[in-house]
Design an enzyme around this catalytic site. Structure first.
Site: not given
Ligand code: NDP
Ligand code: 8X3
Length: 252
Positions: A184, A10-11, A188-189, A34-35, A153, A140
């Site tokens: 899709g 949720a960070t 985000t980060e 983690r942050r 991935y 995803s």
């Molecule tokens: P962000 O990088 O913005 O957020 C990822 C979050 O996951 C952060 O809050 C991070 O928190 C947490 N995280 C990562 N590794 C760990 C760990 N080892 N332990 C605890 N927390 C962890 O990316 P998104 O919001 O885009 O991603 C969220 C989810 O959505 C992921 O599962 C991603 O694969 C999926 N997704 C993303 C897409 C995109 O295009 N953005 C599309 C489809 C799916 P912290 O670093 O503080 O631990």
């Molecule tokens: C994140 C979207 O297109 O990088 O799951 O797979 S993509």
């Protein structure tokens, strides 16, 4: 009585937007990541803004001991969880199979698959005790297609799809809903993490079209979580209008 949601990761990105959406609707939230500093800042602002209770828990979902220590001994008032969102996850690198980094592969497998399993396993006993619950797994479009240089991935997200299907079957007797949401490309980060801080590469991913935003996924998650008890969305693929699937995005 207020409802409670637990959101991993949720960070930033989806997890943060989901916490903001549910808190604004009056839900108490357990938020993890983690942050520590980011998590505590978010907890404070959500609680102040929405007059809800927020429990921030700092741990790495890859750390099995930490996951079980933190989640199996929740304070009594936090043990009635309505919804778990398994969101924490990441991609690392976009490389062909022969070039890809083994450590990146292991991190993705440990986070996206094993982390999701640990957290689910720690939370399901609360659901079975309460005779209800809802697991929402963030997959995803990479769970549905395999794209070049997506190798591990995509495999981890196919695993999320498969685990969601198994959970749905095997948790049926306990009245537990299981929803997999498959977004899709969303701004985000995620790409900054994937490209290890390379802003040029990460910005290019979202240039030339209107990409999904984190709050789009938060709204959809809220819709899925607030349907009547007898209704469950099992599997949902959501892209921006400019994207058809992992291969086809119309860029201007
Ligand atoms: P962000 O990088 O913005 O957020 C990822 C979050 O996951 C952060 O809050 C991070 O928190 C947490 N995280 C990562 N590794 C760990 C760990 N080892 N332990 C605890 N927390 C962890 O990316 P998104 O919001 O885009 O991603 C969220 C989810 O959505 C992921 O599962 C991603 O694969 C999926 N997704 C993303 C897409 C995109 O295009 N953005 C599309 C489809 C799916 P912290 O670093 O503080 O631990
Ligand atoms: C994140 C979207 O297109 O990088 O799951 O797979 S993509």
């Amino acid at each position: 009585m207020s409802k409670t949601i637990l959101i991993t990761g949720a960070t930033s990105g989806f997890g943060k937007a989901i916490a903001e959406k549910f808190a604004s609707e009056g839900w108490n939230c357990i938020i993890t990541g983690r942050r520590k500093e980011r998590l505590e800042t978010l907890a404070k602002s959500l609680a102040e803004k929405n007059k809800v209770k927020i429990l921030p828990l700092v741990f790495d979902v890859r750390n099995k001991t930490a996951v079980f220590e933190q989640l199996t001994n929740l304070p009594t008032e936090w043990q009635y969880i309505d919804v778990l969102v398994n969101n924490a996850g990441l991609a690392l690198g976009r490389d062909n199979f022969d070039q890809a980094n083994l450590d990146d592969w292991e991190t993705m497998i440990d986070t996206n698959i094993k982390g999701l399993l640990y957290v689910s396993k720690a939370i399901v006993p609360y659901f079975t005790k309460n005779k209800k619950g809802h697991i929402i797994n963030i997959g995803s479009t990479a769970a549905k297609d395999v794209y070049p240089m997506g190798n591990v991935y995509c495999a981890t997200k196919h695993a999320v799809d498969s685990i969601s299907q198994s959970q749905r079957i095997e948790l049926l007797p306990h009245h537990i809903k299981v929803t997999a949401i498959h977004p899709g490309a969303a701004e985000t980060e995620f790409s900054e993490v994937r490209f290890k801080g390379d802003k040029v590469k990460s910005t290019a991913v979202y240039t030339g079209y209107d990409a999904l935003q984190a709050n789009d996924i938060a709204d959809v998650t809220y819709y899925c979580a607030t349907l009547p008890p007898h209704v469950c969305i099992n599997d949902l693929v959501i892209t921006c209008t400019a994207q058809a699937n992992s291969f086809f995005t119309h860029k201007n």
